[in-house]
Design a protein around this motif. Structure first.
Motif, PDB file in Angstrom:
ATOM      1  N   SER A  29       0.827  -1.208   0.000  1.00  0.00           N
ATOM      2  CA  SER A  29       0.000   0.000   0.000  1.00  0.00           C
ATOM      3  C   SER A  29       0.862   1.260   0.000  1.00  0.00           C
ATOM      4  N   LEU A  30       1.907   1.273   0.832  1.00  0.00           N
ATOM      5  CA  LEU A  30       2.789   2.435   0.886  1.00  0.00           C
ATOM      6  C   LEU A  30       3.519   2.636  -0.435  1.00  0.00           C
ATOM      7  N   SER A  31       3.957   1.552  -1.060  1.00  0.00           N
ATOM      8  CA  SER A  31       4.655   1.649  -2.344  1.00  0.00           C
ATOM      9  C   SER A  31       3.767   2.311  -3.392  1.00  0.00           C
ATOM     10  N   ALA A  32       2.475   1.959  -3.374  1.00  0.00           N
ATOM     11  CA  ALA A  32       1.545   2.549  -4.339  1.00  0.00           C
ATOM     12  C   ALA A  32       1.357   4.041  -4.078  1.00  0.00           C
ATOM     13  N   ILE A  33       1.259   4.430  -2.799  1.00  0.00           N
ATOM     14  CA  ILE A  33       1.053   5.837  -2.456  1.00  0.00           C
ATOM     15  C   ILE A  33       2.291   6.667  -2.770  1.00  0.00           C
ATOM     16  N   LEU A  34       3.471   6.134  -2.430  1.00  0.00           N
ATOM     17  CA  LEU A  34       4.721   6.887  -2.596  1.00  0.00           C
ATOM     18  C   LEU A  34       5.323   6.734  -3.986  1.00  0.00           C
ATOM     19  N   ASP A  35       4.780   5.780  -4.768  1.00  0.00           N
ATOM     20  CA  ASP A  35       5.281   5.527  -6.119  1.00  0.00           C
ATOM     21  C   ASP A  35       6.762   5.158  -6.100  1.00  0.00           C
ATOM     22  N   ARG A  36       7.136   4.341  -5.157  1.00  0.00           N
ATOM     23  CA  ARG A  36       8.499   3.816  -5.087  1.00  0.00           C
ATOM     24  C   ARG A  36       8.474   2.530  -4.255  1.00  0.00           C
ATOM     25  N   LYS A  37       9.494   1.724  -4.417  1.00  0.00           N
ATOM     26  CA  LYS A  37       9.543   0.434  -3.736  1.00  0.00           C
ATOM     27  C   LYS A  37       9.796   0.617  -2.246  1.00  0.00           C
ATOM     28  N   ILE A  38       8.861   0.088  -1.430  1.00  0.00           N
ATOM     29  CA  ILE A  38       8.995   0.094   0.021  1.00  0.00           C
ATOM     30  C   ILE A  38       8.878  -1.347   0.506  1.00  0.00           C
ATOM     31  N   ASP A  39       9.730  -1.723   1.439  1.00  0.00           N
ATOM     32  CA  ASP A  39       9.658  -3.056   2.026  1.00  0.00           C
ATOM     33  C   ASP A  39       9.530  -2.913   3.536  1.00  0.00           C
ATOM     34  N   MET A  40       8.755  -3.779   4.146  1.00  0.00           N
ATOM     35  CA  MET A  40       8.620  -3.790   5.602  1.00  0.00           C
ATOM     36  C   MET A  40       8.743  -5.223   6.090  1.00  0.00           C
ATOM     37  N   LYS A  41       9.476  -5.395   7.177  1.00  0.00           N
ATOM     38  CA  LYS A  41       9.653  -6.719   7.765  1.00  0.00           C
ATOM     39  C   LYS A  41       9.481  -6.634   9.282  1.00  0.00           C
ATOM     40  N   VAL A  42       9.207  -7.785   9.880  1.00  0.00           N
ATOM     41  CA  VAL A  42       9.077  -7.888  11.333  1.00  0.00           C
ATOM     42  C   VAL A  42      10.166  -8.845  11.829  1.00  0.00           C
ATOM     43  N   PRO A  43      11.302  -8.314  12.262  1.00  0.00           N
ATOM     44  CA  PRO A  43      12.397  -9.190  12.690  1.00  0.00           C
ATOM     45  C   PRO A  43      12.184  -9.834  14.045  1.00  0.00           C
ATOM     46  N   ASN A  44      11.293  -9.276  14.861  1.00  0.00           N
ATOM     47  CA  ASN A  44      11.169  -9.804  16.219  1.00  0.00           C
ATOM     48  C   ASN A  44       9.803  -9.456  16.810  1.00  0.00           C
ATOM     49  N   VAL A  45       9.298 -10.360  17.645  1.00  0.00           N
ATOM     50  CA  VAL A  45       8.095 -10.118  18.438  1.00  0.00           C
ATOM     51  C   VAL A  45       8.420 -10.548  19.857  1.00  0.00           C
ATOM     52  N   ARG A  46       8.141  -9.696  20.835  1.00  0.00           N
ATOM     53  CA  ARG A  46       8.486 -10.016  22.218  1.00  0.00           C
ATOM     54  C   ARG A  46       7.521  -9.381  23.195  1.00  0.00           C
ATOM     55  N   ILE A  47       7.629  -9.819  24.443  1.00  0.00           N
ATOM     56  CA  ILE A  47       6.811  -9.286  25.526  1.00  0.00           C
ATOM     57  C   ILE A  47       7.636  -8.259  26.290  1.00  0.00           C
ATOM     58  N   VAL A  48       7.048  -7.102  26.566  1.00  0.00           N
ATOM     59  CA  VAL A  48       7.756  -6.055  27.294  1.00  0.00           C
ATOM     60  C   VAL A  48       6.833  -5.435  28.338  1.00  0.00           C
ATOM     61  N   SER A  49       7.438  -4.804  29.336  1.00  0.00           N
ATOM     62  CA  SER A  49       6.666  -4.042  30.314  1.00  0.00           C
ATOM     63  C   SER A  49       6.384  -2.659  29.754  1.00  0.00           C
ATOM     64  N   PHE A  50       5.497  -1.916  30.398  1.00  0.00           N
ATOM     65  CA  PHE A  50       5.200  -0.560  29.932  1.00  0.00           C
ATOM     66  C   PHE A  50       6.424   0.346  30.060  1.00  0.00           C
ATOM     67  N   ASP A  51       7.225   0.141  31.100  1.00  0.00           N
ATOM     68  CA  ASP A  51       8.459   0.922  31.230  1.00  0.00           C
ATOM     69  C   ASP A  51       9.401   0.629  30.061  1.00  0.00           C
ATOM     70  N   GLU A  52       9.484  -0.651  29.669  1.00  0.00           N
ATOM     71  CA  GLU A  52      10.331  -1.021  28.527  1.00  0.00           C
ATOM     72  C   GLU A  52       9.784  -0.435  27.228  1.00  0.00           C
ATOM     73  N   MET A  53       8.445  -0.346  27.122  1.00  0.00           N
ATOM     74  CA  MET A  53       7.849   0.292  25.944  1.00  0.00           C
ATOM     75  C   MET A  53       8.395   1.700  25.778  1.00  0.00           C
ATOM     76  N   MET A  54       8.418   2.453  26.882  1.00  0.00           N
ATOM     77  CA  MET A  54       8.878   3.840  26.815  1.00  0.00           C
ATOM     78  C   MET A  54      10.367   3.918  26.477  1.00  0.00           C
ATOM     79  N   GLU A  55      11.149   3.010  27.046  1.00  0.00           N
ATOM     80  CA  GLU A  55      12.589   3.016  26.759  1.00  0.00           C
ATOM     81  C   GLU A  55      12.855   2.670  25.295  1.00  0.00           C
ATOM     82  N   MET A  56      12.112   1.719  24.749  1.00  0.00           N
ATOM     83  CA  MET A  56      12.297   1.324  23.350  1.00  0.00           C
ATOM     84  C   MET A  56      11.982   2.475  22.400  1.00  0.00           C
ATOM     85  N   ALA A  57      11.060   3.337  22.827  1.00  0.00           N
ATOM     86  CA  ALA A  57      10.670   4.481  21.984  1.00  0.00           C
ATOM     87  C   ALA A  57      11.536   5.707  22.244  1.00  0.00           C
ATOM     88  N   GLY A  58      12.584   5.557  23.069  1.00  0.00           N
ATOM     89  CA  GLY A  58      13.528   6.644  23.273  1.00  0.00           C
ATOM     90  C   GLY A  58      13.490   7.289  24.638  1.00  0.00           C
TER      91      GLY A  58
END
Length: 212
Positions: A29-58
């Motif tokens: 969908s993004l490739s069609a909107i931006l008219d260029r090749k976009i790739d997205m991948k999910v390298p990892n899925v894990r369980i985190v605490s809310f404090d870890e959520m905030m740390e992961m986001a900076g």
């Protein structure tokens, strides 16, 4: 012990596979909107605490662009999609066709927020569609709520809306790569905050026993 605290490696692998399919749909969908090749991948899925959520986001005081929505239908929960400001600015510039747009300028233009909302619709819709296709459950997103604010304020607002009964979440790491800028791949995060019965319903629909 809640379901999310005893989720198995097999179940996380299933969520990762579903995430990769959703990421592929979002990339198309993004490739069609931006008219260029976009790739997205999910390298990892894990369980985190809310404090870890905030740390992961900076960290709690780090300013980000975020999309928050409720998952409704046969199973319910909530999602945050958090983007760094450089990535949000880049995507808004591409979607709006405005190379001069600056996310630091306030108040933010209506067109910029519209682009972010469309991005939220694409990403959330792609992930939920893949989950619904796998499980054959009726799942759909609410209208996304957008914010450009500190991580702590963003997540705290979402948690107040939820009245969460757990202090953990599933994080779906997301890597976006533009074909012309492979060296500049940028990470984003999906945070999935399930309501108490969410995973019981999801994995029962998949025929996966709780202790698999």
């Amino acid at each position: 012990m809640s379901f999310i605290e005893k989720i198995s490696h097999l179940q996380l692998d299933i969520l990762k596979e579903i995430g990769n399919i959703g990421a592929g749909n979002a990339a198309t969908s993004l490739s069609a909107i931006l008219d260029r090749k976009i790739d997205m991948k999910v390298p990892n899925v894990r369980i985190v605490s809310f404090d870890e959520m905030m740390e992961m986001a900076g960290g709690a005081e780090h300013v980000v662009a975020s999309v928050f929505l409720r998952i409704e239908g046969d199973a319910s929960g909530s999602m945050f999609f958090i983007l760094s400001l450089p990535l949000a600015q880049y995507l808004i510039r591409q979607m709006a066709g405005d190379a001069t747009f600056s996310i630091d300028s306030t108040p933010h233009a209506e067109l910029a927020l519209s682009c972010l909302q469309e991005l939220g619709n694409i990403l959330s819709g792609s992930y939920l569609s893949s989950l619904a296709d796998f499980t054959r459950l009726n799942l759909y997103p609410s209208v996304p709520s957008l914010s450009i604010d500190m991580v702590g304020a963003t997540i705290s607002y979402g948690l107040l809306e939820l009245s969460q009964q757990s202090d953990t979440a599933i994080v779906i790491d997301t890597v976006l790569v533009e074909d012309q800028l492979v060296a500049d791949s940028i990470d984003g995060h999906f945070f999935l905050l399930p309501d108490p019965e969410f995973f019981d319903i999801i994995f029962a629909a998949l025929g996966v026993a709780p202790d698999d």
